[in-house]
Design a protein around this motif. Structure first.
Motif, PDB file in Angstrom:
ATOM      1  N   ALA A  61      10.013  27.967  83.321  1.00 51.26           N
ATOM      2  CA  ALA A  61       8.798  28.747  83.353  1.00 51.26           C
ATOM      3  C   ALA A  61       9.204  30.025  84.415  1.00 51.26           C
ATOM      4  O   ALA A  61      10.377  30.211  85.095  1.00 51.26           O
ATOM      5  CB  ALA A  61       7.828  27.786  84.425  1.00 51.26           C
ATOM      6  N   LEU A  62       8.375  30.698  84.897  1.00 55.95           N
ATOM      7  CA  LEU A  62       8.690  32.052  85.613  1.00 55.95           C
ATOM      8  C   LEU A  62       8.392  31.560  86.997  1.00 55.95           C
ATOM      9  O   LEU A  62       7.793  30.296  87.420  1.00 55.95           O
ATOM     10  CB  LEU A  62       7.455  33.172  85.305  1.00 55.95           C
ATOM     11  N   LEU A  63       8.961  32.212  88.069  1.00 59.32           N
ATOM     12  CA  LEU A  63       8.842  31.797  89.209  1.00 59.32           C
ATOM     13  C   LEU A  63       7.391  31.485  89.855  1.00 59.32           C
ATOM     14  O   LEU A  63       6.351  32.542  89.682  1.00 59.32           O
ATOM     15  CB  LEU A  63       9.612  32.782  90.359  1.00 59.32           C
ATOM     16  N   GLY A  64       7.149  30.498  90.273  1.00 54.73           N
ATOM     17  CA  GLY A  64       5.774  30.354  91.221  1.00 54.73           C
ATOM     18  C   GLY A  64       4.812  29.685  89.911  1.00 54.73           C
ATOM     19  O   GLY A  64       3.339  29.932  90.372  1.00 54.73           O
ATOM     20  N   SER A  65       5.336  29.221  88.716  1.00 60.70           N
ATOM     21  CA  SER A  65       4.306  28.881  87.810  1.00 60.70           C
ATOM     22  C   SER A  65       4.219  27.317  87.699  1.00 60.70           C
ATOM     23  O   SER A  65       3.382  27.050  86.697  1.00 60.70           O
ATOM     24  CB  SER A  65       4.733  29.309  86.364  1.00 60.70           C
ATOM     25  N   GLY A  66       4.799  26.566  88.265  1.00 58.48           N
ATOM     26  CA  GLY A  66       4.526  25.219  88.479  1.00 58.48           C
ATOM     27  C   GLY A  66       5.709  24.300  87.886  1.00 58.48           C
ATOM     28  O   GLY A  66       5.368  23.153  87.606  1.00 58.48           O
ATOM     29  N   LYS A  67       6.787  24.802  87.740  1.00 58.81           N
ATOM     30  CA  LYS A  67       7.832  23.993  87.088  1.00 58.81           C
ATOM     31  C   LYS A  67       8.206  22.680  88.116  1.00 58.81           C
ATOM     32  O   LYS A  67       8.282  21.664  87.874  1.00 58.81           O
ATOM     33  CB  LYS A  67       8.877  24.696  86.777  1.00 58.81           C
ATOM     34  N   THR A  68       8.292  23.088  89.395  1.00 58.27           N
ATOM     35  CA  THR A  68       8.761  22.211  90.240  1.00 58.27           C
ATOM     36  C   THR A  68       7.561  21.093  90.722  1.00 58.27           C
ATOM     37  O   THR A  68       7.735  20.056  90.722  1.00 58.27           O
ATOM     38  CB  THR A  68       9.219  22.607  91.770  1.00 58.27           C
ATOM     39  N   SER A  69       6.411  21.765  90.572  1.00 61.31           N
ATOM     40  CA  SER A  69       5.332  20.797  90.602  1.00 61.31           C
ATOM     41  C   SER A  69       5.158  19.843  89.428  1.00 61.31           C
ATOM     42  O   SER A  69       4.878  18.439  89.815  1.00 61.31           O
ATOM     43  CB  SER A  69       3.909  21.664  90.628  1.00 61.31           C
ATOM     44  N   LEU A  70       5.599  20.289  88.354  1.00 65.53           N
ATOM     45  CA  LEU A  70       5.751  19.277  87.032  1.00 65.53           C
ATOM     46  C   LEU A  70       6.766  18.201  87.527  1.00 65.53           C
ATOM     47  O   LEU A  70       6.317  17.092  87.327  1.00 65.53           O
ATOM     48  CB  LEU A  70       5.788  19.998  85.887  1.00 65.53           C
ATOM     49  N   LEU A  71       7.760  18.641  88.017  1.00 70.07           N
ATOM     50  CA  LEU A  71       8.840  17.552  88.454  1.00 70.07           C
ATOM     51  C   LEU A  71       8.373  16.545  89.315  1.00 70.07           C
ATOM     52  O   LEU A  71       8.425  15.221  89.254  1.00 70.07           O
ATOM     53  CB  LEU A  71      10.088  18.145  88.721  1.00 70.07           C
ATOM     54  N   THR A  72       7.787  17.148  90.129  1.00 75.31           N
ATOM     55  CA  THR A  72       7.003  16.143  91.185  1.00 75.31           C
ATOM     56  C   THR A  72       6.057  15.095  90.625  1.00 75.31           C
ATOM     57  O   THR A  72       5.801  14.183  90.912  1.00 75.31           O
ATOM     58  CB  THR A  72       6.476  16.907  92.321  1.00 75.31           C
ATOM     59  N   TYR A  73       5.239  15.763  89.635  1.00 76.85           N
ATOM     60  CA  TYR A  73       4.153  15.032  89.223  1.00 76.85           C
ATOM     61  C   TYR A  73       4.863  13.826  88.329  1.00 76.85           C
ATOM     62  O   TYR A  73       4.009  12.803  88.464  1.00 76.85           O
ATOM     63  CB  TYR A  73       3.380  16.007  88.355  1.00 76.85           C
ATOM     64  N   LEU A  74       5.997  14.314  87.592  1.00 77.40           N
ATOM     65  CA  LEU A  74       6.567  13.254  86.898  1.00 77.40           C
ATOM     66  C   LEU A  74       6.897  11.971  87.654  1.00 77.40           C
ATOM     67  O   LEU A  74       6.751  10.947  87.505  1.00 77.40           O
ATOM     68  CB  LEU A  74       7.698  13.751  86.054  1.00 77.40           C
ATOM     69  N   GLU A  75       7.528  12.557  88.790  1.00 75.26           N
ATOM     70  CA  GLU A  75       8.047  11.320  89.741  1.00 75.26           C
ATOM     71  C   GLU A  75       6.901  10.782  90.057  1.00 75.26           C
ATOM     72  O   GLU A  75       7.142   9.205  90.154  1.00 75.26           O
ATOM     73  CB  GLU A  75       8.677  12.028  91.057  1.00 75.26           C
ATOM     74  N   GLU A  76       5.837  11.194  90.398  1.00 80.09           N
ATOM     75  CA  GLU A  76       4.613  10.393  90.997  1.00 80.09           C
ATOM     76  C   GLU A  76       4.089   9.485  89.979  1.00 80.09           C
ATOM     77  O   GLU A  76       3.723   8.148  90.193  1.00 80.09           O
ATOM     78  CB  GLU A  76       3.548  11.202  91.658  1.00 80.09           C
ATOM     79  N   LEU A  77       3.994   9.950  88.586  1.00 77.98           N
ATOM     80  CA  LEU A  77       3.647   9.017  87.414  1.00 77.98           C
ATOM     81  C   LEU A  77       4.413   7.798  87.380  1.00 77.98           C
ATOM     82  O   LEU A  77       3.935   6.750  87.038  1.00 77.98           O
ATOM     83  CB  LEU A  77       3.774  10.004  86.186  1.00 77.98           C
ATOM     84  N   ILE A  78       5.756   7.920  87.739  1.00 75.97           N
ATOM     85  CA  ILE A  78       6.890   6.903  87.388  1.00 75.97           C
ATOM     86  C   ILE A  78       6.808   5.961  88.507  1.00 75.97           C
ATOM     87  O   ILE A  78       6.734   4.748  88.338  1.00 75.97           O
ATOM     88  CB  ILE A  78       8.178   7.378  87.562  1.00 75.97           C
ATOM     89  N   ILE A  79       6.586   6.473  89.688  1.00 74.74           N
ATOM     90  CA  ILE A  79       6.572   5.219  90.993  1.00 74.74           C
ATOM     91  C   ILE A  79       5.148   4.762  91.117  1.00 74.74           C
ATOM     92  O   ILE A  79       5.025   3.864  91.835  1.00 74.74           O
ATOM     93  CB  ILE A  79       6.990   5.936  92.205  1.00 74.74           C
TER      94      ILE A  79
END
Length: 628
Positions: free
Chosen positions: A87-105
């Motif tokens: 994604a472009l900077l500031g468009s939510g790519k790191t948020s998606l990674l954190t969201y995936l982690e939250e879904l797993i745990i």
């Protein structure tokens, strides 16, 4: 002073997180539609989008379904999953990674049969050593992996991890570090770097063998590596080429030697230019993973509007009812959605802008104000739920339910610190407490901080939701108008039940004045409106003023609070929320000190404002009285 979630200034903390604009802010998470890579189909108007292919072949329509499908493919079906997120900077790519982690745990099952490792490539670049990038990469993830394995709840997994290290003659100092309850992670990483770096073995093969060995002990055990900061890889050295070779080699081994049947999930996150540079720069790697890309859009104006709505509605729920709210709300509504190109270029910029503007309004009008309490019968809802859950015990004569009508202050069993609960219920066996019900209510959509504080309180209370031969189950509830989906998963994982309850808003106090009626006479001309008499003034047929009729005094034929028996009082209080135990307390207290009026009753029995209002209505209607 007792701790009170209403005084935690959660709204200000929430706005500060929005203003920061960094990482996943799950309280304003917006679902995004997913379309297949390379398509240009038109999506729904009320959502923004990303492009990705389903790796399992199952249909997916949004980001959550896509991520959950990847989790299912690896964690339930045991297949390899690898993706680049771009994604472009500031468009939510790191948020998606954190969201995936939250879904797993926060998966629905209680088993924690996995290791989830999250790190950024900038961490590897900062490691100073004479070893090449590949050695640093594998040594780092192996140190994180063994740390997780040796802390797993299953002893067989812990033992197998230690035996695996012993197979390579790991020295006692390294094993001792893994066995410690706490350890400096930098020290552990350095130890693994020295140990594995000096072995002279194929580290990629060792890594995959470890996963295979653990899976032999626990067939459902899975491994996830969520790696950010691809853009931190240095272009001046060989790090770009190194990561290309690492990924190409790892993917080919998994596809050729394991036929993808290995419970391993890898997500790598970077900007569009960096991901393109890595994939396009190696034709073999491109053929292996190009179709596994998740491409995130920069965020559309409609998405900004949805975020604004999520923020505004919480702000309204927290402060509506204060005298300055209407003025403050006008200022909130006047904030432009897109004042500059800079503030609307991506999600981060918009959150920083809008969070900052709302925070200014907050500090101007509500800096010292506690948030409004829940406007509804939270205690009644919690009591009903407790009766339902404990019904098999309450069917027995020895069990009774004890409730409270006001906020209950309870000291924690661990810390002794006092916590003020909105709702509290006890299950008694022959008068002795055997189980407890805890509840917290909020006036707007739940925030993650609400759960964090309530969870800390429950831990301090030694909340036990698992019944055994010796103990009955404690219960916990959170009440609010709504709850975000990820937060609902977290509540469930902590055995806290969410109760959806709309707040009961009081009737408006300032009704708009109706426009004067305009009559048209037979000639079609407008006639002046009939003048509206002043309040309390009547006019007779000739237009002369008549004195207002006398206001009738409240009837005293209602049930007398000071003389009625318990059965009569229960009839009188029906619909007001007054419980049986409170009525019994009323009868006891009035013997030496009859109640003078409603204020005396409310003060003595500590009724809520909601109960007081209902009793005032009964008093006005003459249904109850306070005659001596």
């Amino acid at each position: 002073m007792p701790e009170d979630s209403g005084n935690k200034r959660m709204m200000k903390d929430f706005l500060q997180r929005i203003k920061g604009g960094e990482g996943l802010i799950e309280d304003i998470w917006i679902e995004r539609d997913v379309r297949p890579l390379g398509t240009n189909d038109v999506l729904s108007d009320n959502r923004s989008l990303c492009s990705a292919n389903s790796l399992s072949g199952r249909p997916v329509s949004n980001i959550t379904e896509l991520l959950q499908d990847d989790i299912r493919q690896t964690f339930e079906e045991g297949y390899f999953t690898a993706r680049f997120v771009t994604a472009l900077l500031g468009s939510g790519k790191t948020s998606l990674l954190t969201y995936l982690e939250e879904l797993i745990i926060n998966k629905p099952d209680d088993k924690k049969n996995y290791v989830v490792t999250r790190f950024g490539f900038n961490k590897l670049s900062a490691i100073s050593s004479n070893y090449n990038f590949q050695v640093k990469f594998y040594c780092y993830i192996l140190s994180k992996t063994f740390w997780g394995l040796t802390r797993n709840q299953e002893s067989s997994v812990r033992d197998e991890a230690i035996e695996f290290l012993k197979d390579f003659d790991a020295d006692e100092r390294l094993l001792d570090k893994l066995n410690r309850e706490r350890i400096n992670q930098d020290s552990l990483e350095a130890s693994f770097l020295r140990f594995f770096g000096s072995l002279g073995v194929d580290l990629a093969k060792l890594f995959l063998n470890l996963i295979f060995r653990i899976n032999q002990v626990d067939s459902g055990f899975s491994f996830a590596y969520l790696i950010d900061e691809l853009d931190s890889l240095k272009t001046s050295g060989n790090e770009i080429e190194d990561i290309q070779l690492i990924l190409k080699d790892l993917l080919k081994r998994i596809y050729d030697e394991y036929q993808s049947k290995i419970p391993l999930l890898i997500y790598l996150v970077g900007t569009q230019n960096r991901v393109r540079q890595i994939i396009k720069g190696n034709s073999v790697l491109e053929s292996l993973i190009a179709k596994n890309l998740i491409s995130i859009s920069m965020g559309l104006e409609k998405e900004h509007g949805i975020i604004r709505q999520k923020i505004d509605e919480r702000f309204r729920g927290a402060y509506q009812g204060y005298k300055d709210f209407d003025v403050a709300w006008q200022e909130v509504e006047s904030i432009p959605l897109k004042p500059t190109i800079e503030s609307a270029k991506n999600l981060r910029a918009f959150c920083q802008y809008y969070g900052g503007e709302i925070l200014k309004v907050h500090e101007k009008y509500f800096k010292e104000m506690p948030e409004q309490k829940f406007e509804g019968d939270a205690r009644g809802l919690v009591e009903a739920k407790c009766r339902e859950r404990w019904q098999k015990y309450l069917n027995k004569k020895a069990y009774t339910l004890s409730t409270v009508e006001t906020t209950k202050v309870i000291p924690g069993r661990k810390t002794g610190k006092k916590h003020a609960l909105d709702c509290y219920v006890e299950l008694l066996h022959n008068g002795t407490q055997v189980a407890r019900g805890f509840g917290e209510a909020k006036n707007y959509e739940l925030l993650s901080s609400h759960l964090q504080i309530f969870s800390d309180w429950l831990d301090d209370f030694e909340f036990n939701s698992h019944p055994s031969d010796d103990t009955l189950p404690d219960l916990a509830f959170m009440i609010a108008p709504s709850c975000p989906s990820l937060l609902a998963k977290k509540l469930k994982s902590k055995n806290i039940e969410f109760i959806q309850a709309d707040k009961e808003l009081p009737p408006p106090t300032n009704q708009p004045t109706p426009a004067p009626e305009i009559n048209i006479n037979i000639s079609g001309e407008k006639e002046p409106p009939t003048p509206t008499p002043a309040p309390g003034v009547n006019t007779n047929i000739s237009g002369e003023k008549e004195p207002p009729p006398p206001t009738p005094a409240p009837s005293k034929t209602g049930i007398n609070i000071n003389t009625a028996n318990e059965s009569e009082l229960r009839t009188a209080f029906r619909g007001s929320g007054v419980k049986k135990t409170t009525i019994q307390k009323l009868i006891k207290n009035r013997k030496g000190n009859p109640y003078r009026d409603l204020a005396h009753l409310v003060s003595d029995l500590k009724f809520t404002d909601n109960v007081k209002a209902k009793l005032q209505e009964k008093l006005d209607k003459g249904e109850i009285s306070f005659s001596d």
